[in-house]
Design an enzyme around this catalytic site. Structure first.
Site, short mmCIF file in Angstrom:
data_model
loop_
_atom_site.label_atom_id
_atom_site.label_comp_id
_atom_site.label_asym_id
_atom_site.label_seq_id
_atom_site.Cartn_x
_atom_site.Cartn_y
_atom_site.Cartn_z
N THR A 1 0.73 -1.25 -0.14
CA THR A 1 -0.04 0.01 0.02
C THR A 1 0.76 1.25 -0.08
O THR A 1 1.86 1.16 0.54
CB THR A 1 -1.01 0.20 1.22
OG1 THR A 1 -0.31 -0.06 2.14
CG2 THR A 1 -1.76 -1.09 1.23
N GLY A 2 0.36 2.29 -0.37
CA GLY A 2 1.41 3.61 -0.75
C GLY A 2 2.02 3.62 -1.98
O GLY A 2 2.63 4.76 -2.24
N CYS A 3 1.54 2.79 -2.80
CA CYS A 3 2.22 3.02 -4.17
C CYS A 3 1.00 3.17 -5.15
O CYS A 3 0.13 2.75 -5.13
CB CYS A 3 2.90 1.61 -4.69
SG CYS A 3 4.22 1.08 -3.66
N GLU A 4 1.33 4.04 -6.14
CA GLU A 4 0.28 4.46 -7.14
C GLU A 4 0.05 3.26 -8.17
O GLU A 4 -0.93 2.91 -8.57
CB GLU A 4 0.51 5.79 -7.84
CG GLU A 4 0.29 6.86 -7.08
CD GLU A 4 0.46 8.34 -7.88
OE1 GLU A 4 0.77 8.44 -9.19
OE2 GLU A 4 0.70 9.18 -7.23
N SER A 5 1.30 2.65 -8.38
CA SER A 5 1.21 1.49 -9.44
C SER A 5 0.98 0.10 -8.60
O SER A 5 1.24 0.26 -7.20
CB SER A 5 2.56 1.37 -10.10
OG SER A 5 2.82 2.34 -10.81
#
Length: 135
Positions: free
Chosen positions: A47-51
Site C-alpha cells: 500500500t502507498g504505491c500508485e502502481s
C-alpha cells in the site's frame, strides 16, 4: 554495499545520457524474478504505491531475500535496483538506508517524483516490517 549493488552503480555511472540510463533501468526491471499468480495477492500488495506493487520476503539463512513485481515497467526497474541494494541488510540497516541518495548515485534522482519516492519508501518500510519477528 553488496557486489550486485556495486555492479549496478558501476553500470549506471558509466551511462553518459538519460537514454542510456533509461535503457539500463528497463533491463534491470527485466531481471526481476517473476512472481507467480499465487504470490500476487492482496496480502503481498504494497500500500502507498500508485502502481500495483507486490513484495514477497523469504528467509534463507543468514539473510532475507525479496522478490517484487509491478505492472509498471519503470517501477520494475526501480524495484530491481532497490532489491539489489537491500539484499543482506538487517531491518535496522534497511530503515536507515538513504534511498534518495542511492538513486542519486545511480543518476536516477530525477525519475523519483514525490509519488515514486513515497512508493519506494513504502516498499522499504514493508520490507522492514516483514523482516521483524512476529510475537
Amino acid at each position: 554495499m553488496n557486489d550486485q549493488a556495486e555492479a549496478a552503480l558501476d553500470e549506471f555511472q558509466q551511462a553518459a545520457s538519460w537514454e542510456q540510463r533509461a535503457r539500463l533501468l528497463m533491463q534491470w526491471g527485466e531481471r526481476l524474478q517473476p512472481l507467480s499468480a499465487a504470490e500476487k495477492t492482496e496480502a503481498n500488495r504494497v500500500t502507498g504505491c500508485e502502481s500495483n506493487v507486490w513484495l514477497v520476503a523469504d528467509w534463507r539463512a543468514p539473510h532475507w531475500h525479496f522478490k517484487a513485481a509491478s505492472d509498471a515497467r519503470l517501477i520494475r526497474g526501480l524495484l530491481a535496483l532497490l532489491l539489489v541494494r537491500v539484499q543482506g541488510l538487517s531491518p535496522s540497516e534497511m530503515s536507515s538506508l538513504d534511498l534518495p541518495g542511492w538513486f542519486a548515485q545511480l543518476g536516477l534522482a530525477r525519475q523519483l517524483s514525490p509519488s515514486r519516492s513515497n512508493g519506494l519508501n513504502a516498499v522499504l518500510q514493508r520490507m522492514a516490517s516483514l523482516t521483524v519477528p512476529q510475537s
